[in-house]
Scaffold this motif. Structure first.
Motif, PDB file in Angstrom:
ATOM      1  N   GLN A 131      14.667  31.109  35.962  1.00 45.62           N
ATOM      2  CA  GLN A 131      15.818  31.551  35.189  1.00 45.62           C
ATOM      3  C   GLN A 131      15.440  32.415  33.988  1.00 45.62           C
ATOM      4  O   GLN A 131      16.295  33.038  33.379  1.00 45.62           O
ATOM      5  CB  GLN A 131      16.600  30.334  34.689  1.00 45.62           C
TER       6      GLN A 131
ATOM      7  N   GLY B  64      15.127  36.262  35.768  1.00 47.45           N
ATOM      8  CA  GLY B  64      15.938  36.647  36.920  1.00 47.45           C
ATOM      9  C   GLY B  64      15.128  36.903  38.175  1.00 47.45           C
ATOM     10  O   GLY B  64      15.685  37.264  39.196  1.00 47.45           O
TER      11      GLY B  64
ATOM     12  N   GLY C 226      24.678  30.632  37.772  1.00 45.83           N
ATOM     13  CA  GLY C 226      24.560  31.972  37.214  1.00 45.83           C
ATOM     14  C   GLY C 226      23.717  32.895  38.069  1.00 45.83           C
ATOM     15  O   GLY C 226      23.602  34.082  37.772  1.00 45.83           O
ATOM     16  N   TYR C 227      23.131  32.355  39.149  1.00 47.99           N
ATOM     17  CA  TYR C 227      22.323  33.133  40.077  1.00 47.99           C
ATOM     18  C   TYR C 227      22.864  32.939  41.497  1.00 47.99           C
ATOM     19  O   TYR C 227      23.569  31.967  41.781  1.00 47.99           O
ATOM     20  CB  TYR C 227      20.848  32.708  40.023  1.00 47.99           C
TER      21      TYR C 227
ATOM     22  N   SER D 259      18.952  42.430  40.102  1.00 47.23           N
ATOM     23  CA  SER D 259      18.442  41.079  40.322  1.00 47.23           C
ATOM     24  C   SER D 259      19.534  40.233  40.941  1.00 47.23           C
ATOM     25  O   SER D 259      20.656  40.703  41.181  1.00 47.23           O
ATOM     26  CB  SER D 259      17.974  40.446  39.000  1.00 47.23           C
TER      27      SER D 259
ATOM     28  N   ASN E 250      20.924  37.771  39.404  1.00 44.69           N
ATOM     29  CA  ASN E 250      21.760  37.278  38.317  1.00 44.69           C
ATOM     30  C   ASN E 250      23.185  37.797  38.515  1.00 44.69           C
ATOM     31  O   ASN E 250      23.387  38.951  38.894  1.00 44.69           O
ATOM     32  CB  ASN E 250      21.182  37.760  36.985  1.00 44.69           C
TER      33      ASN E 250
END
Length: 405
Positions: free
Chosen positions: A27, A30, A44-45, A164, A166
């Motif tokens: 984290q 990313g 969040g990913y 990424s 993210n």
């Protein structure tokens, strides 16, 4: 409406494994660890929900072919092939060989060439800079691009690569896709729900005339984002049965199909017209498609994944998102020819279009499950939280969507 806090606790307790160790993405920057099929990622990913059926060799074609799939779902009876439409594929990182791999796939199955030179294919770096390559995401891109092209061979394809996995970078890529003329955006990625996910919903709700499609997940029962967004068509997974000639026999729910009840998103209007156990909360998925890797799709990918390259047999709900995107491209092409606007608010249109002629617009999937949580985990007649409304009977559903105002 059910209490969202209680529902969130229930979903977390029953469905979401700890996001630690080798199954998690780092984290801090990313960057991702090697892709682990079926593993969840930190909030969040996102990760691509595909599964590969192992084979001793990838030198020969394995998996369902375009002709077989087009026949099974009825696309081969539709004259229109997405003429004039743009399908955007949004994924993370870079596939350096995607255009040449698409060329191999198209030649193998006698599909029209789709290249930068002839204007059919375009690759865009959402951040303006080329992302690093990632073999897992590259296989996802090969699946997405090749099978969107299978279903709508005359549509243009724009591949937008996010910097990424993210969500901030992925949503930037979604915006770039819309700005590049997409009438449908396919998102074969997802991650566990998070309390602030609603802050991303505006990327989907403020784009009239654009349909957004997302995979529901591949870890069984549990809601994921962006599939949970009220403005996104969520696609679950089935196991497809066909005969030796490719004729459709039936489908059952695939055990890996993501699905359930959102802890944060309210029920959209279209779904509210159908009886569901958790009225008031967003149900996932909306529709479904073959997703079992044992009945998976032929994909050509020359980027080495798990020490193999060439032909793969790939399943997961990743496969359904780009193929449903192809269906929407066909419907939009026909709507344009009829002087109508491109589909917007497609989520609700799917429920409206299927209400009066459900048995002819959808294959109702009534058997199978994606967990052990009782009613919510079991496929059933009508709408359910494993396969949604079911899979498309393409010729009828396309006409129903064209007939929408």
């Amino acid at each position: 409406m059910k209490n969202n806090n209680r529902l969130s606790i229930l979903i977390t307790a029953l469905c979401i494994p700890a996001l630690t160790g080798s199954n998690a993405f780092a984290q801090d920057n990313g960057q991702s660890a090697p892709y682990v099929e079926g593993a969840r990622v930190p909030k969040g990913y996102a990760r691509p929900p595909f599964h590969v059926k192992p084979h001793a060799s990838t030198a020969a074609v394995v998996g369902l072919t375009p002709a077989t799939v087009r026949h099974a779902y009825g696309f081969d009876t539709i004259t229109n092939q997405g003429d004039g439409m743009v399908i955007a594929i949004v994924d993370a990182y870079d596939d350096p060989k995607i255009e040449s791999d698409l060329g191999v796939f198209s030649t193998q199955f006698s599909l029209p060439a789709c290249t930068t030179a002839n204007g059919c294919f375009k690759k865009i770096y959402a951040s303006g800079s080329k992302p690093r390559a990632d073999s897992g995401w590259a296989l996802e891109m090969a699946l997405d691009v090749e099978w969107a092209h299978t279903i709508a061979p005359k549509a243009k394809i724009v591949l937008v690569e996010a910097a990424s996995n993210n969500f901030n970078d992925l949503m930037t890529a979604v915006d770039v896709a819309v700005k590049n003329g997409a009438s449908v955006v396919s998102m074969s990625f997802g991650g566990s729900e998070f309390s602030s996910e609603g802050s991303f919903d505006s990327h989907f709700s403020t784009s009239p005339g654009v349909t957004f499609v997302a995979s529901s997940g591949d870890s069984g029962y549990g809601a994921e984002y962006p599939a949970a967004s009220q403005s996104v068509v969520s696609v679950g997974g089935t196991t497809l049965s066909i005969d030796a000639y490719g004729n459709y026999i039936g489908e059952s729910a695939w055990s890996g199909s993501g699905g359930g009840v959102s802890a944060y998103e309210a029920e959209p209007a279209g779904q509210a017209a159908w009886p569901v156990p958790y009225a008031g909360n967003r149900g996932i998925p909306d529709v479904s498609y073959d997703g079992n890797p044992n009945t998976g799709f032929a994909v050509y990918d020359s980027v080495t994944y798990k020490r193999q390259s060439g032909w793969f047999q790939v399943g997961g709900t990743s496969a359904g998102s780009p193929q449903w995107a192809g269906l929407f491209a066909i419907a939009n092409s026909l709507r344009t020819a009829a002087g109508k606007a491109k589909l917007g608010g497609t989520y609700n249109a799917l429920y409206t279009a299927g209400k009066s002629a459900y048995g002819s617009d959808y294959h109702d999937v009534t058997t199978g499950s994606n967990g052990t949580c009782g009613t919510v985990c079991n496929a059933a007649g009508g709408y359910d939280y494993v396969t949604g409304l079911g899979s498309q009977q393409a010729p009828n559903l396309v006409q129903a969507l064209v007939a929408q105002p």
